[in-house]
Every structure is written in C-alpha cells, then in structure tokens.
Scaffold this motif. Structure first.
Motif, mmCIF file in Angstrom:
data_model
loop_
_atom_site.group_PDB
_atom_site.id
_atom_site.type_symbol
_atom_site.label_atom_id
_atom_site.label_comp_id
_atom_site.label_asym_id
_atom_site.label_seq_id
_atom_site.Cartn_x
_atom_site.Cartn_y
_atom_site.Cartn_z
ATOM 1 N N PRO A 100 19.571 21.337 7.922
ATOM 2 C CA PRO A 100 18.958 20.174 8.094
ATOM 3 C C PRO A 100 17.545 20.013 7.837
ATOM 4 C CG PRO A 100 20.241 20.816 10.030
ATOM 5 C CD PRO A 100 20.266 22.079 9.024
ATOM 6 N N THR B 101 18.976 13.624 9.775
ATOM 7 C CA THR B 101 18.754 14.691 10.756
ATOM 8 C C THR B 101 19.813 14.967 11.762
ATOM 9 O OG1 THR B 101 16.650 15.151 9.879
ATOM 10 C CG2 THR B 101 17.511 16.250 11.975
ATOM 11 N N GLN C 130 23.562 16.999 12.086
ATOM 12 C CA GLN C 130 23.506 18.095 12.920
ATOM 13 C C GLN C 130 24.469 17.971 14.064
ATOM 14 O OE1 GLN C 130 19.567 17.535 14.797
ATOM 15 N NE2 GLN C 130 19.012 19.618 13.821
#
Length: 411
Positions: free
Chosen positions: A278, A373, A377
């Motif tokens: 990420p 992000t 994730q």
C-alpha cells in the motif's frame, strides 16, 4: 511526419469511450491541428510540450465564456445573461489582475498545513464508506464511494449543508454536461443556468447570511470576510467562487476515484501490487491521473495573434490544450499506454500548469490516496462485477455506474 495536418481533425467513432486512439492519430500527424468538431472550430494542441507551454502562455487568455455561452443562445442572448454574468466571474475564467487577486483569497484554504489538519476527517469519511460496503453482494462503486466521499469533503471545507447532497450532485451534473459538450446546445445551457442560479441562491439566501451572523471555521466564512474587506470586489464575484468551488471540488475528484478504480480493476496485476504494498498508493494515484485523466482538455482564447508550428492563430481563436493527449505522448512518457503504478515520474498535466494550475490539486490527491489505501488494505477481494456505464462527457471523463463485488475465491 507532417508539421501541418492537411484536413480538419476528425473524431473516431468511439471517441467518448476511448479518446486516446484519436489523440494518437492527431499527435503523430501534427502538434497543432484544426477541428470543426469542437465549438464550431478550434485549434487542438496534441503534444505534451505544446500543451504545457500553452497553459503558461500569457498570449492565451482564460477569459472565454462570452462567446461560449452566448453562441448557443439562438437569438435570445438576454435569456442566458444571468448565466454568463455569474459564470464569467469564476476563478477558472479570469486573467490578470483578477485571477491572482482571487487566487490569493482562496489559496490559504488549500495550503499543506490546512490539508494536513483535515486529513483525520478525510480518513474517517473514507473509513465509514469502505467499512459499510457489502461483503459479497454487488454494489455500485460510484454510488457507494466515488460520489459521497468528495461531497462530504468539500462540504466540510466550505461549511455547506450535507442535507442538500442530492441537489449538489444534480447541480454539478448539469454544469458538467454544459462545460463538457463539444457543441453545447441551448437546452444544455438553459439547464446549466438553472442549476448554477439555484446553487448561487443557496449561498446568497442561506449560507452567506448565516456565516455573516455566525462565523465558523470554514471557507465560506473566509470568503464572506474577503468580500467585507474588499479583497472580493462584488457579490457576483463572491457567489461565483462559492458555486464553482463546490462544483470543482466534487466533479474532478469523483471522476478520479471512478476512473482510477475501473482502471485498477481492469489491470489486476497493478491492483494486486498495491494490495501487497500500500505504500505505493501515492505514486499510483499520480499514475492514474496520467493514464486516464478526469479532465481531458481545457480552453483558451488567443489574445495576441501568433504562429505555432507553421499555423497562424488569430486573435479570438479558440485553442484547446489536450491534456489527455499530452499525458499519453511518447515524447514525454515511456510506453505511455501501459499502466505502471511504479512509474518513477508520471508528470501528468491533469491539474494544469502555470498560473491556472488547479487550486485543489493536493486535496483531490489526498482524497484519492486516502481512499485507495483503505480499499487495498481492507478490501483486496474487490473485482469488477459487470459492465461499466460511462458518462459520455469528453471533457470531464467519468463513470456513472461501476458494479463491484467482493468475496472472490482468492480471499
């Protein structure tokens, strides 16, 4: 390779779906070409070097709304007078000395320290939206993520009421349809005028008076103070900034989020790479901006006659620096039609360049970086779940619907 295209540039049939094939033909034919397909005739700048230079050239004026709005009035120019008067005072359409004066008023709200202070709230907004996504059922990414996130953020910055979210979206859609049309119609102009005036009325009759009575920590309060102390010189100028900031803060960001998500779903290796690392997301967002820009071109009027690559550009001619074409120019980018989230220097012109570079560029990138992000994730399982519906807007390139689904076999 010809320096001058021998006939007017034409659009390929699939231009609205894939403009990059058309751009490639024009780019290799000539650096500046004439096309009758845009606003009754315009010079198109096709290559990175010329596009960037044009965005910085004082001989090319941003003040172009007069003919643009009135040319579609079909004999009743007075009918669109209110639209023109308000539209023309927006920062986007101003030159010196008005442009630097107003930009100085607006700039403090978008400085790094102000945006950093806003970061936790953007993260919270993104987290709420991502955490609420269905685990296995299909959903529309645009409806659930790409539209509500930028609305929440720009509403927070300006102090706008989120209860009017659906109105803001409609107003933005109507303005984008007019601004993005290669040949705007009278009907598009009238609809855009109605929405712009409704937007202005909300500020004039509701939010601005409230902020005068009770100042708060938001951009509209700062604009009211700037009007009161003379840095903003008229009520029309104040309303124009309020309306266009609300529009721009939503439109570009939602299209970046939608275009970016689709591109990553179509380039699964790049999505998987981000899921594994990420930390690449900020770099990936810059590449997404280059690869499929949410703004495909901007406009200028020739203020002083000039010769460019052998073509005589006369005062008053319309010039369109093709940002989308520049971002795919192999003279600037190696293998430009390949998505590479690890590209060392994407160098996109998607936010413009020079004095008119987008004032909210850092904010838009912050929103995209924060969202992607969280997605890589928390939801690496997401896949495209059906055909995409594009908005058909050649300037504000974007998506109306993007079906996505989680819970695939790899998780």
């Amino acid at each position: 390779m010809n320096a001058i295209l021998e006939k007017p540039a034409e659009l390929l049939p699939d231009f609205e779906v894939n403009p990059y094939a058309t751009y490639a033909l024009w780019r290799e034919a000539a650096p500046v070409v004439w096309s009758d397909a845009f606003f009754g005739g315009a010079w198109l700048l096709t290559r990175h070097a010329d596009v960037e230079a044009a965005l910085r050239d004082p001989r090319l004026s941003a003040q172009r709304t007069g003919g643009w709005v009135m040319d579609v009035a079909e004999g009743d120019r007075a009918a669109l007078g209110p639209f023109q008067r308000l539209f023309a005072r927006a920062l986007l359409f101003l030159d010196q000395p008005e442009h630097p004066r107003l930009r100085q008023v607006l700039m403090p709200a978008f400085r790094p320290q102000r945006l950093q202070a806003l970061q936790p709230e953007i993260e919270q907004f993104a987290a709420e939206l991502v955490d609420a996504l269905p685990r296995t059922e299909p959903f529309d990414f645009m409806e659930r993520i790409a539209r509500p996130l930028p609305v929440r953020v720009i509403a927070r910055i300006m102090g706008v009421d989120l209860a009017l979210e659906s109105d803001f979206m409609r107003w933005a859609d109507d303005l984008a349809a007019f601004i993005g049309a290669v040949r705007p119609t009278t009907e598009q102009a009238r609809i855009a005028q109605k929405s712009l005036l409704e937007m202005a009325a909300y500020f004039e009759q509701d939010l601005l008076p409230r902020r005068r009575r009770n100042p708060e920590d938001d951009l509209v309060t700062e604009l009211v103070q700037a009007r009161d102390d003379g840095r903003i010189t008229s009520d029309t100028e104040l309303l124009a900034q309020c309306a266009m900031l609300l529009f721009a803060g939503y439109e570009t960001t939602r299209n970046l989020l939608g275009n970016g998500m689709l591109v990553l779903m179509e380039h699964r290796d790049q999505w998987d790479l981000l899921c594994r690392d990420p930390a690449l997301v900020p770099q990936a967002v810059r590449e997404l901006l280059r690869f499929d820009s949410p703004v495909q071109w901007t406009g200028r009027r020739v203020a002083s006659s000039m010769v460019l690559h052998g073509q005589q550009l006369r005062r008053g001619d319309l010039v369109l620096p093709l940002i989308g074409s520049a971002n795919h120019d192999p003279r600037r980018h190696s293998d430009p039609d390949r998505l590479d989230v690890q590209r060392a220097n994407p160098g996109a012109l998607s936010f413009g360049s020079g004095a008119h570079v987008c004032i909210g560029a850092a904010l838009t990138q912050m929103e995209a970086q924060t969202l992607f992000t969280q997605l890589v994730q928390k939801r690496p399982d997401l896949v495209q779940a059906g055909p995409v519906v594009r908005n058909g807007n050649p300037v504000y390139r974007g998506i109306l619907a993007l079906p996505v689904q989680g819970g695939d076999a790899r998780t």
